[in-house]
Design a protein around this motif. Structure first.
Motif, mmCIF file in Angstrom:
data_model
loop_
_atom_site.group_PDB
_atom_site.id
_atom_site.type_symbol
_atom_site.label_atom_id
_atom_site.label_comp_id
_atom_site.label_asym_id
_atom_site.label_seq_id
_atom_site.Cartn_x
_atom_site.Cartn_y
_atom_site.Cartn_z
ATOM 1 N N LEU A 252 53.879 7.751 3.357
ATOM 2 C CA LEU A 252 54.384 9.028 2.862
ATOM 3 C C LEU A 252 55.460 8.836 1.807
ATOM 4 C CD1 LEU A 252 54.794 10.881 6.294
ATOM 5 C CD2 LEU A 252 52.828 10.949 4.741
ATOM 6 N N PHE A 253 55.707 9.893 1.055
ATOM 7 C CA PHE A 253 56.821 9.939 0.108
ATOM 8 C C PHE A 253 58.068 10.448 0.826
ATOM 9 C CE2 PHE A 253 53.124 10.216 -2.649
ATOM 10 C CZ PHE A 253 53.483 9.439 -3.741
ATOM 11 N N GLN A 254 59.191 10.422 0.103
ATOM 12 C CA GLN A 254 60.368 11.151 0.558
ATOM 13 C C GLN A 254 60.172 12.632 0.229
ATOM 14 O OE1 GLN A 254 64.365 9.300 0.142
ATOM 15 N NE2 GLN A 254 63.377 8.053 -1.446
ATOM 16 N N PRO A 255 60.723 13.558 1.013
ATOM 17 C CA PRO A 255 61.543 13.352 2.210
ATOM 18 C C PRO A 255 60.729 13.277 3.501
ATOM 19 C CG PRO A 255 61.540 15.662 1.661
ATOM 20 C CD PRO A 255 60.697 14.985 0.603
ATOM 21 N N GLU A 256 59.400 13.530 3.427
ATOM 22 C CA GLU A 256 58.616 13.547 4.658
ATOM 23 C C GLU A 256 58.669 12.196 5.385
ATOM 24 O OE1 GLU A 256 57.391 16.613 1.884
ATOM 25 O OE2 GLU A 256 57.334 14.422 1.655
ATOM 26 N N GLY A 257 58.609 11.108 4.622
ATOM 27 C CA GLY A 257 58.697 9.787 5.231
ATOM 28 C C GLY A 257 60.026 9.555 5.913
ATOM 29 N N ASN A 258 61.095 10.056 5.311
ATOM 30 C CA ASN A 258 62.430 9.943 5.909
ATOM 31 C C ASN A 258 62.487 10.662 7.253
ATOM 32 O OD1 ASN A 258 62.492 9.454 3.132
ATOM 33 N ND2 ASN A 258 64.624 10.027 2.924
ATOM 34 N N HIS A 259 62.025 11.922 7.245
ATOM 35 C CA HIS A 259 62.068 12.728 8.469
ATOM 36 C C HIS A 259 61.251 12.074 9.587
ATOM 37 C CE1 HIS A 259 64.171 15.768 6.321
ATOM 38 N NE2 HIS A 259 63.127 16.219 5.634
ATOM 39 N N LEU A 260 60.075 11.575 9.216
ATOM 40 C CA LEU A 260 59.209 10.981 10.228
ATOM 41 C C LEU A 260 59.866 9.765 10.871
ATOM 42 C CD1 LEU A 260 55.999 11.338 11.092
ATOM 43 C CD2 LEU A 260 55.909 9.082 10.056
ATOM 44 N N LEU A 261 60.418 8.894 10.053
ATOM 45 C CA LEU A 261 61.015 7.666 10.578
ATOM 46 C C LEU A 261 62.248 7.961 11.420
ATOM 47 C CD1 LEU A 261 61.111 4.581 10.729
ATOM 48 C CD2 LEU A 261 62.526 4.629 8.654
ATOM 49 N N VAL A 262 63.153 8.765 10.901
ATOM 50 C CA VAL A 262 64.397 9.057 11.621
ATOM 51 C C VAL A 262 64.113 9.725 12.964
ATOM 52 C CG1 VAL A 262 66.520 10.433 11.572
ATOM 53 C CG2 VAL A 262 65.817 9.160 9.537
ATOM 54 N N GLN A 263 63.174 10.661 12.966
ATOM 55 C CA GLN A 263 62.862 11.349 14.228
ATOM 56 C C GLN A 263 62.086 10.440 15.177
ATOM 57 O OE1 GLN A 263 61.342 15.425 13.529
ATOM 58 N NE2 GLN A 263 62.489 15.408 11.594
ATOM 59 N N GLY A 279 54.598 1.695 -0.833
ATOM 60 C CA GLY A 279 55.463 1.569 -1.999
ATOM 61 C C GLY A 279 56.195 2.844 -2.346
ATOM 62 N N ALA A 280 55.722 3.989 -1.851
ATOM 63 C CA ALA A 280 56.395 5.258 -2.120
ATOM 64 C C ALA A 280 57.805 5.283 -1.546
ATOM 65 C CB ALA A 280 55.575 6.414 -1.546
ATOM 66 N N LEU A 281 58.065 4.425 -0.548
ATOM 67 C CA LEU A 281 59.393 4.391 0.083
ATOM 68 C C LEU A 281 60.195 3.143 -0.283
ATOM 69 C CD1 LEU A 281 58.602 5.713 3.683
ATOM 70 C CD2 LEU A 281 59.443 6.994 1.714
ATOM 71 N N ILE A 282 59.644 2.289 -1.128
ATOM 72 C CA ILE A 282 60.398 1.104 -1.550
ATOM 73 C C ILE A 282 61.363 1.542 -2.651
ATOM 74 C CG2 ILE A 282 60.272 -1.254 -2.405
ATOM 75 C CD1 ILE A 282 57.457 -1.440 -1.349
ATOM 76 N N GLU A 283 62.438 2.154 -2.226
ATOM 77 C CA GLU A 283 63.382 2.776 -3.159
ATOM 78 C C GLU A 283 64.746 2.831 -2.489
ATOM 79 O OE1 GLU A 283 65.551 5.362 -5.393
ATOM 80 O OE2 GLU A 283 64.642 6.375 -3.681
ATOM 81 N N GLN A 284 65.783 2.526 -3.239
ATOM 82 C CA GLN A 284 67.123 2.410 -2.669
ATOM 83 C C GLN A 284 67.587 3.689 -1.986
ATOM 84 O OE1 GLN A 284 68.793 -0.439 -2.476
ATOM 85 N NE2 GLN A 284 70.396 0.572 -1.284
ATOM 86 N N ASN A 285 67.231 4.827 -2.547
ATOM 87 C CA ASN A 285 67.665 6.094 -1.952
ATOM 88 C C ASN A 285 67.072 6.300 -0.562
ATOM 89 O OD1 ASN A 285 69.330 7.036 -4.050
ATOM 90 N ND2 ASN A 285 67.550 7.654 -5.226
ATOM 91 N N PHE A 286 65.888 5.779 -0.325
ATOM 92 C CA PHE A 286 65.293 5.868 1.006
ATOM 93 C C PHE A 286 66.139 5.100 2.008
ATOM 94 C CE2 PHE A 286 62.680 3.518 4.098
ATOM 95 C CZ PHE A 286 62.263 4.574 4.904
ATOM 96 N N LEU A 287 66.510 3.876 1.646
ATOM 97 C CA LEU A 287 67.308 3.059 2.553
ATOM 98 C C LEU A 287 68.664 3.695 2.829
ATOM 99 C CD1 LEU A 287 66.489 -0.491 1.136
ATOM 100 C CD2 LEU A 287 65.530 0.624 3.150
#
Length: 389
Positions: A252-263, A279-287
């Motif tokens: 997934l891309f951000q922000p959906e990937g962020n929400h999924l992982l954190v939850q 690769g959609a999440l290989i980005e410093q802002n995601f980390l």
């Protein structure tokens, strides 16, 4: 005066010379465009207009910004000009969606002076934008799109292939296969769940993973999707728990990937579930957004290029923008811009009135014939489907 006198002969020769000079000064015929897709005429002093389609809002904005920065670094090497003409950009935000890609592309195409398009960030936006672009007879090149469906799969034209579409980002047709090989053979996992967001990029990766995983002997125990913009992921995560999957692949891309992982990190039953993004999440802002939730997670994506050319361009990036790049895709954007600029230069024909005539099909033909172009990311050769990486 006699006709054979020296004076008469001199007058006769002068009149003949005057007639000859008069015939030499006749005006040249006007330039005629023979390009099958037509030509764009650029008058002396006028701009060469290039449209830019990128995701510039929401969590994917850093990816779009990196694309524009890579493009700008390439343009700055030419001091903002192509063949002595200043370059004008019309920048449109796609919002990383199919609808946004179509609407943004139509805005660019509405101006008959738009010569080509640089974009897009997200593959879903590219699918609709490239269709509109191709129908309009333009050329489009991306440094970020990687969905297989945009160009080719297994050596054949993919579902969303369009004439005139090119990219310098790698075709990720083997990303799903790579995940399957890794988790099945190296990790020994046998039960997999997949989550996409119906985007051609995310769905393409999960489809290729499922096919390869099943062929290896694995079992897909859950194959589902979330909507773009969705924030509550516990329902789909509950389904993952119930499926008893030992692997969750969610490109997934951000922000959906962020929400999924954190939850997911709040669900004890998923503590031992191996998680892989793309690769959609290989980005410093995601980390930075997910923090320690990313510990133990894996990603599949292109290997960042290295070498002295990369180091020099990275130094130029830092000098201009006063910060480190957050993603490596600006390198691919730079190379996409370079390919486009060279194609425009080679396609342009000076006309008798001092203008430039640039054939639209000629730009495409030059890009399709590109072989071993020396880019920052490596030697670039474009195939018949527009893959140049």
């Amino acid at each position: 005066m006699k006709k054979n006198s020296p004076i008469f002969l001199s007058l006769f020769m002068c009149s003949c010379l005057a007639a000859a000079l008069s015939s030499c000064n006749t005006s040249e015929p006007p330039f005629e465009c023979t390009d099958p897709l037509g030509c764009l005429e650029v008058a002396p002093g006028d701009h060469i207009k290039i449209g830019v389609l990128q995701s510039l809002s929401g969590k994917t904005a850093p990816l779009g910004e990196a694309q524009i920065r890579g493009f700008t670094l390439a343009l700055n090497k030419r001091k903002g000009e192509i063949l002595g003409h200043p370059v004008a950009l019309q920048i449109e935000d796609t919002g990383c969606s199919a609808v946004g890609g179509a609407n943004a592309a139509l805005k660019l195409i509405a101006d008959p002076q738009t010569l080509a398009i640089f974009g897009s960030t997200c593959s879903g936006a590219a699918a609709t934008a490239s269709k509109a672009m191709s129908d309009a007879g333009l050329t489009m090149i991306s440094g970020n799109n990687s969905a297989p469906f945009l160009t080719s799969i297994a050596g054949r034209a993919a579902a969303n292939w369009q004439a005139g579409y090119f990219r310098t980002a790698g075709n990720e047709q083997y990303a799903g296969n790579t995940v399957a090989e890794y988790v099945f053979k190296q990790l020994g996992l046998r039960r997999a769940a997949t989550i996409n967001d119906s985007d051609i990029y995310t769905k393409g990766l999960t489809e290729s993973f499922k096919k390869a995983f099943v062929e290896l002997g694995g079992e897909i125990v859950l194959d589902t999707a979330v909507n773009k913009g969705e924030t509550q992921m516990l329902p789909v995560l509950t389904a993952v728990v119930q499926s008893k999957a030992d692997l969750l692949f969610f490109p997934l891309f951000q922000p959906e990937g962020n929400h999924l992982l954190v939850q997911a990190r709040t669900v004890p039953e998923l503590n031992d579930t191996f998680m892989i993004g793309s690769g959609a999440l290989i980005e410093q802002n995601f980390l930075e957004a997910v923090g320690d939730a990313a510990q133990g997670m894996c990603f599949v994506g292109p290997t960042p290029p290295t070498g002295s050319a990369v180091d020099r361009l990275t130094a130029s990036y830092i000098s201009k923008y006063h910060e480190e790049p957050t993603v490596s895709y600006f390198l691919f954007a730079h190379d996409a811009a370079e390919l486009l600029f060279v194609a425009i230069e080679q396609a342009a024909i000076p006309t008798p009135d001092g203008a430039l005539s640039i054939g639209r099909q000629k730009i495409r033909d030059i890009l399709y014939s590109t072989k071993a172009f020396k880019g920052v990311t490596g030697a670039l050769s474009c195939d018949q489907f527009g893959d140049c990486a």
